[in-house]
Design a protein around this motif. Structure first.
Motif, PDB file in Angstrom:
ATOM      1  N   LEU A  10      -3.431   0.728   8.931  1.00 10.53           N
ATOM      2  CA  LEU A  10      -4.053   0.353   7.657  1.00 10.53           C
ATOM      3  C   LEU A  10      -4.927   1.488   7.102  1.00 10.53           C
ATOM      4  CD1 LEU A  10      -4.950  -1.775   5.507  1.00 10.53           C
ATOM      5  CD2 LEU A  10      -6.868  -2.275   7.036  1.00 10.53           C
ATOM      6  N   LEU A  11      -5.828   1.987   7.931  1.00 10.91           N
ATOM      7  CA  LEU A  11      -6.799   2.976   7.447  1.00 10.91           C
ATOM      8  C   LEU A  11      -6.109   4.236   6.938  1.00 10.91           C
ATOM      9  CD1 LEU A  11      -9.649   2.576  10.118  1.00 10.91           C
ATOM     10  CD2 LEU A  11      -9.554   1.633   7.791  1.00 10.91           C
ATOM     11  N   LYS A  12      -4.976   4.574   7.555  1.00  7.23           N
ATOM     12  CA  LYS A  12      -4.227   5.765   7.105  1.00  7.23           C
ATOM     13  C   LYS A  12      -3.686   5.626   5.695  1.00  7.23           C
ATOM     14  CE  LYS A  12      -1.231   7.945   9.677  1.00  7.23           C
ATOM     15  NZ  LYS A  12      -0.083   8.145  10.602  1.00  7.23           N
ATOM     16  N   ARG A  13      -3.596   4.399   5.228  1.00 12.31           N
ATOM     17  CA  ARG A  13      -3.102   4.184   3.873  1.00 12.31           C
ATOM     18  C   ARG A  13      -4.229   4.075   2.859  1.00 12.31           C
ATOM     19  NH1 ARG A  13       0.877   2.405   7.342  1.00 12.31           N
ATOM     20  NH2 ARG A  13       2.990   2.455   6.480  1.00 12.31           N
ATOM     21  N   LEU A  14      -5.462   3.991   3.324  1.00 11.65           N
ATOM     22  CA  LEU A  14      -6.596   3.841   2.410  1.00 11.65           C
ATOM     23  C   LEU A  14      -7.448   5.106   2.331  1.00 11.65           C
ATOM     24  CD1 LEU A  14      -7.782   0.237   3.441  1.00 11.65           C
ATOM     25  CD2 LEU A  14      -6.471   0.877   1.397  1.00 11.65           C
ATOM     26  N   PHE A  15      -7.528   5.824   3.467  1.00 11.28           N
ATOM     27  CA  PHE A  15      -8.414   7.000   3.526  1.00 11.28           C
ATOM     28  C   PHE A  15      -7.584   8.275   3.728  1.00 11.28           C
ATOM     29  CE2 PHE A  15     -10.920   3.350   4.526  1.00 11.28           C
ATOM     30  CZ  PHE A  15     -12.155   3.602   3.945  1.00 11.28           C
ATOM     31  N   ASP A  16      -8.231   9.427   3.539  1.00  9.74           N
ATOM     32  CA  ASP A  16      -7.530  10.709   3.710  1.00  9.74           C
ATOM     33  C   ASP A  16      -7.581  11.185   5.155  1.00  9.74           C
ATOM     34  OD1 ASP A  16      -6.998  11.058   0.876  1.00  9.74           O
ATOM     35  OD2 ASP A  16      -9.158  11.383   0.670  1.00  9.74           O
ATOM     36  N   LEU A  54       0.819  -1.218   0.000  1.00  5.61           N
ATOM     37  CA  LEU A  54       0.000   0.000   0.000  1.00  5.61           C
ATOM     38  C   LEU A  54       0.852   1.266   0.000  1.00  5.61           C
ATOM     39  CD1 LEU A  54      -2.919  -0.898   2.457  1.00  5.61           C
ATOM     40  CD2 LEU A  54      -2.985  -0.807  -0.041  1.00  5.61           C
ATOM     41  N   GLY A  55       2.098   1.162   0.429  1.00  9.76           N
ATOM     42  CA  GLY A  55       2.963   2.337   0.436  1.00  9.76           C
ATOM     43  C   GLY A  55       2.749   3.183   1.675  1.00  9.76           C
ATOM     44  N   PRO A  56       3.438   4.331   1.727  1.00 15.59           N
ATOM     45  CA  PRO A  56       3.406   5.137   2.953  1.00 15.59           C
ATOM     46  C   PRO A  56       2.016   5.735   3.206  1.00 15.59           C
ATOM     47  CG  PRO A  56       4.643   6.244   1.225  1.00 15.59           C
ATOM     48  CD  PRO A  56       4.274   4.905   0.681  1.00 15.59           C
ATOM     49  N   PRO A  57       1.700   5.991   4.489  1.00 21.48           N
ATOM     50  CA  PRO A  57       0.394   6.545   4.826  1.00 21.48           C
ATOM     51  C   PRO A  57       0.337   8.036   4.520  1.00 21.48           C
ATOM     52  CG  PRO A  57       1.710   6.337   6.799  1.00 21.48           C
ATOM     53  CD  PRO A  57       2.538   5.784   5.680  1.00 21.48           C
ATOM     54  N   SER A  58      -0.875   8.520   4.278  1.00 17.35           N
ATOM     55  CA  SER A  58      -0.975   9.952   4.022  1.00 17.35           C
ATOM     56  C   SER A  58      -2.044  10.618   4.883  1.00 17.35           C
ATOM     57  CB  SER A  58      -1.269  10.196   2.545  1.00 17.35           C
ATOM     58  OG  SER A  58      -2.430   9.474   2.189  1.00 17.35           O
ATOM     59  N   ALA A  59      -2.892   9.836   5.553  1.00 15.36           N
ATOM     60  CA  ALA A  59      -4.030  10.436   6.264  1.00 15.36           C
ATOM     61  C   ALA A  59      -3.616  11.151   7.540  1.00 15.36           C
ATOM     62  CB  ALA A  59      -5.042   9.355   6.614  1.00 15.36           C
ATOM     63  N   ARG A  60      -4.438  12.097   7.941  1.00 15.11           N
ATOM     64  CA  ARG A  60      -4.352  12.666   9.284  1.00 15.11           C
ATOM     65  C   ARG A  60      -5.245  11.840  10.204  1.00 15.11           C
ATOM     66  NH1 ARG A  60      -0.986  14.000   7.381  1.00 15.11           N
ATOM     67  NH2 ARG A  60      -0.322  15.941   6.461  1.00 15.11           N
TER      68      ARG A  60
END
Ligand SMILES: Nc1nc2c(ncn2[C@@H]2O[C@H](COP(=O)(O)OP(=O)(O)O)[C@@H](O)[C@H]2O)c(=O)[nH]1
Ligand SMILES: [Mg+2]
Length: 306
Positions: free
Chosen positions: A132-138, A39-45
């Protein structure tokens, strides 16, 4: 394991992945490492919403999510950590949020966890699921009761913590006791449709300046009603502007320490001393920890006997 469907935010595919991140068996750690790698690095706050049961956190979240979706093209996941009772209250409180969600909305996702193991606060796997969720959602919203140690947990987990309070018929002392001292970054005085809210707002402000005499600026206090929707847009707008607080390495360090403490206690802490266990990554460190500590104990014991 369908990663493409999860990336497209298919709810069933996301839930299947969440189950891997809630799996406490050692073998799941390797699977998690693979998923995260793909999934790669997370992007979410990550946004923390804390407060005593009944303050209106779930009702507010159910209003905040549609407001955020309407104001942006971001996707939002909610992880609600319910107080222990898996028998009665917990699941119901979670359902309160769930049922108010537009379930057909692709950009939102709801998951509840019960935290049977601890009084209040985070479930042991909350950190894992946010990875996990940080990599799927914003945006990831974590709703939790915050008491004691768990208040520090939520501060590490979240980039910004909102404490939800309800009007208290009383004085400043009640707000001081409600845990307003250090942890929250912002405050939400909910139920402002209640006639006591006006006075409570001023008491909260004065308790804050009492409790934080060295702060240059007092943190924001939002006034909301999850019943009427008043003030919700202002909170939603503030949530869309949150900046990152901790690096993922800092978070992993902190939650690895918590995991070691929970699983292995003082012996585990001693084993960690002077060892850079996280060099190979969180999941590998978790998977190797059991065998490594057993070996260490055997060596330590046999050298003591000889
Ligand atoms: N009057 C009023 N009641 C509210 C408001 N927000 C929540 N409630 C009620 O407070 C109770 C607890 O709400 P809930 O969202 O489950 O609180 P939580 O335990 O903090 O998640 C419920 O009966 C809600 O209907 C509000 O803004 N005004
Ligand atoms: Mg709730």
């Amino acid at each position: 394991m369908n990663l493409d469907a999860a990336r497209a935010l298919n709810k069933h595919a996301v839930s299947q992945l969440v189950a891997v991140f809630e799996d406490t068996r050692p073998a799941a750690a390797a699977q998690r490492a693979r998923v995260l790698d793909e999934l790669g690095p997370p992007s979410a706050r990550v946004i923390g919403i804390t407060g005593t049961p009944g303050a209106g956190k779930s009702s507010l979240v159910a209003r905040l999510v549609p407001a955020m979706l309407a104001d942006s093209d971001l996707s939002v996941a909610v992880l609600a950590v319910d107080p222990a009772s898996h028998v009665s209250g917990g699941a119901l409180l979670g359902d309160r949020t769930r049922t108010r969600f537009a379930t057909g909305e692709k950009r939102s996702y709801f998951r509840s966890q019960s935290n049977a193991a601890e009084l209040g606060g985070l479930a042991p796997t909350t950190f894992q699921v946010t990875r996990l969720l940080k990599r799927l959602f914003d945006v990831v919203i974590v709703e939790t009761v915050g008491i004691g140690q768990s208040e520090l947990d939520i501060r590490y987990l979240a980039d910004h913590v909102y404490l939800v309070l309800q009007p208290l018929g009383g004085d400043e002392i009640q707000f001081l006791k409600a845990g307003i001292i250090e942890i929250p970054d912002s405050f939400i005085l909910n139920k402002c449709d209640d006639p006591a809210a006006g006075q409570s707002y001023y008491q909260l402000r004065s308790s804050l300046s009492l409790a934080r005499p060295f702060d240059e600026e007092l943190p924001a206090i939002f006034k909301t009603s999850a019943r009427t929707g008043e003030g919700v847009d202002a909170v939603a707008a503030s949530m869309l502007e949150i900046a990152p607080r901790h690096t993922d390495a800092d978070r992993e360090q902190y939650f690895f320490g918590r995991w070691v403490q929970d699983e292995w206690g003082a012996t585990g802490r001693r084993f960690c001393e002077g060892r850079d266990l996280l060099a190979a990554g969180f999941d590998v460190a978790q998977a190797r920890f059991g065998p490594a500590i057993v070996e260490w104990l055997q060596v330590t014991n046999s050298s003591r006997r000889s």
